[in-house]
Write a protein that holds these residues in place. Structure first.
Motif, PDB file in Angstrom:
ATOM      1  N   TYR A   1      -3.940 -23.491 -15.388  1.00  0.00           N
ATOM      2  CA  TYR A   1      -3.249 -23.613 -16.665  1.00  0.00           C
ATOM      3  C   TYR A   1      -4.020 -23.005 -17.831  1.00  0.00           C
ATOM      4  CZ  TYR A   1      -0.928 -27.172 -13.883  1.00  0.00           C
ATOM      5  OH  TYR A   1      -0.267 -27.829 -12.898  1.00  0.00           O
TER       6      TYR A   1
ATOM      7  N   LYS B   1       2.235 -32.984 -16.769  1.00  0.00           N
ATOM      8  CA  LYS B   1       1.505 -33.835 -15.843  1.00  0.00           C
ATOM      9  C   LYS B   1       0.093 -33.981 -16.400  1.00  0.00           C
ATOM     10  CE  LYS B   1       4.896 -33.952 -12.924  1.00  0.00           C
ATOM     11  NZ  LYS B   1       5.753 -35.103 -12.884  1.00  0.00           N
TER      12      LYS B   1
ATOM     13  N   ASN C   1      -2.410 -35.851 -15.813  1.00  0.00           N
ATOM     14  CA  ASN C   1      -3.529 -35.937 -14.870  1.00  0.00           C
ATOM     15  C   ASN C   1      -3.929 -34.568 -14.344  1.00  0.00           C
ATOM     16  OD1 ASN C   1      -3.695 -38.680 -15.148  1.00  0.00           O
ATOM     17  ND2 ASN C   1      -2.361 -39.094 -13.406  1.00  0.00           N
ATOM     18  N   PHE C   2      -2.945 -33.705 -14.062  1.00  0.00           N
ATOM     19  CA  PHE C   2      -3.263 -32.355 -13.582  1.00  0.00           C
ATOM     20  C   PHE C   2      -4.021 -31.569 -14.636  1.00  0.00           C
ATOM     21  CE2 PHE C   2       0.694 -32.939 -10.900  1.00  0.00           C
ATOM     22  CZ  PHE C   2      -0.018 -33.164  -9.730  1.00  0.00           C
ATOM     23  N   LEU C   3      -3.573 -31.674 -15.879  1.00  0.00           N
ATOM     24  CA  LEU C   3      -4.237 -30.936 -16.955  1.00  0.00           C
ATOM     25  C   LEU C   3      -5.655 -31.440 -17.175  1.00  0.00           C
ATOM     26  CD1 LEU C   3      -1.297 -30.713 -19.510  1.00  0.00           C
ATOM     27  CD2 LEU C   3      -2.149 -28.924 -18.002  1.00  0.00           C
TER      28      LEU C   3
ATOM     29  N   LYS D   1      -7.616 -32.979 -14.996  1.00  0.00           N
ATOM     30  CA  LYS D   1      -8.456 -32.610 -13.856  1.00  0.00           C
ATOM     31  C   LYS D   1      -8.805 -31.128 -13.883  1.00  0.00           C
ATOM     32  CE  LYS D   1      -7.049 -36.294 -10.799  1.00  0.00           C
ATOM     33  NZ  LYS D   1      -6.337 -36.672  -9.579  1.00  0.00           N
ATOM     34  N   GLU D   2      -7.855 -30.304 -14.286  1.00  0.00           N
ATOM     35  CA  GLU D   2      -8.112 -28.871 -14.392  1.00  0.00           C
ATOM     36  C   GLU D   2      -9.200 -28.585 -15.427  1.00  0.00           C
ATOM     37  OE1 GLU D   2      -7.698 -24.798 -13.708  1.00  0.00           O
ATOM     38  OE2 GLU D   2      -6.889 -26.469 -12.584  1.00  0.00           O
TER      39      GLU D   2
ATOM     40  N   ARG E   1     -12.556 -29.751 -14.128  1.00  0.00           N
ATOM     41  CA  ARG E   1     -13.069 -28.830 -13.116  1.00  0.00           C
ATOM     42  C   ARG E   1     -13.675 -27.595 -13.771  1.00  0.00           C
ATOM     43  NH1 ARG E   1     -11.753 -24.360 -10.505  1.00  0.00           N
ATOM     44  NH2 ARG E   1      -9.780 -24.070 -11.570  1.00  0.00           N
TER      45      ARG E   1
END
Length: 115
Positions: A31, A96, A98-100, A102-103, A106
């Protein structure tokens, strides 16, 4: 450790952004694209680019900016003294969180490891 996010941690002027964009180190995610360049300060700084091309509604762009700022605020003590420009590059209709998060986590971890 201080987890403040004061004005000194932000890239505010066009010249500051163009300094990073001239010769950056590039880190890509699903993203986000994070461009970084060493600075002469004793702390990292961040600038955000969230275009209306990808997110039409201002509340969506502001939400993404808040997530990025919060992630930077938490991880800035572990980053090297660089100026970062974070560019959001995805069309998300249903966010989302959580996805953002975590990205971003990372990518900050990769930045920490590479240095």
């Amino acid at each position: 450790m201080k987890f403040l996010f004061s004005r000194k941690y932000r890239l505010l002027m066009r010249s500051q952004f163009s300094y990073v964009l001239q010769n950056p180190n590039c880190y890509r995610g699903l993203y986000f694209v994070i461009l970084g360049r060493n600075n002469k300060f004793s702390y990292p700084r961040i600038g955000l680019i969230v275009s209306s091309k990808y997110l039409k509604k201002s509340y969506q762009r502001n939400y993404i900016k808040r997530l990025i700022r919060e992630s930077f605020r938490v991880h800035k003590n572990f980053l090297f003294f660089m100026d970062f420009v974070v560019i959001y590059k995805a069309k998300l209709i249903n966010f989302k969180e959580n996805f953002l998060k975590k990205e971003l986590q990372r990518i900050w971890f990769l930045l920490y490891i590479r240095q």
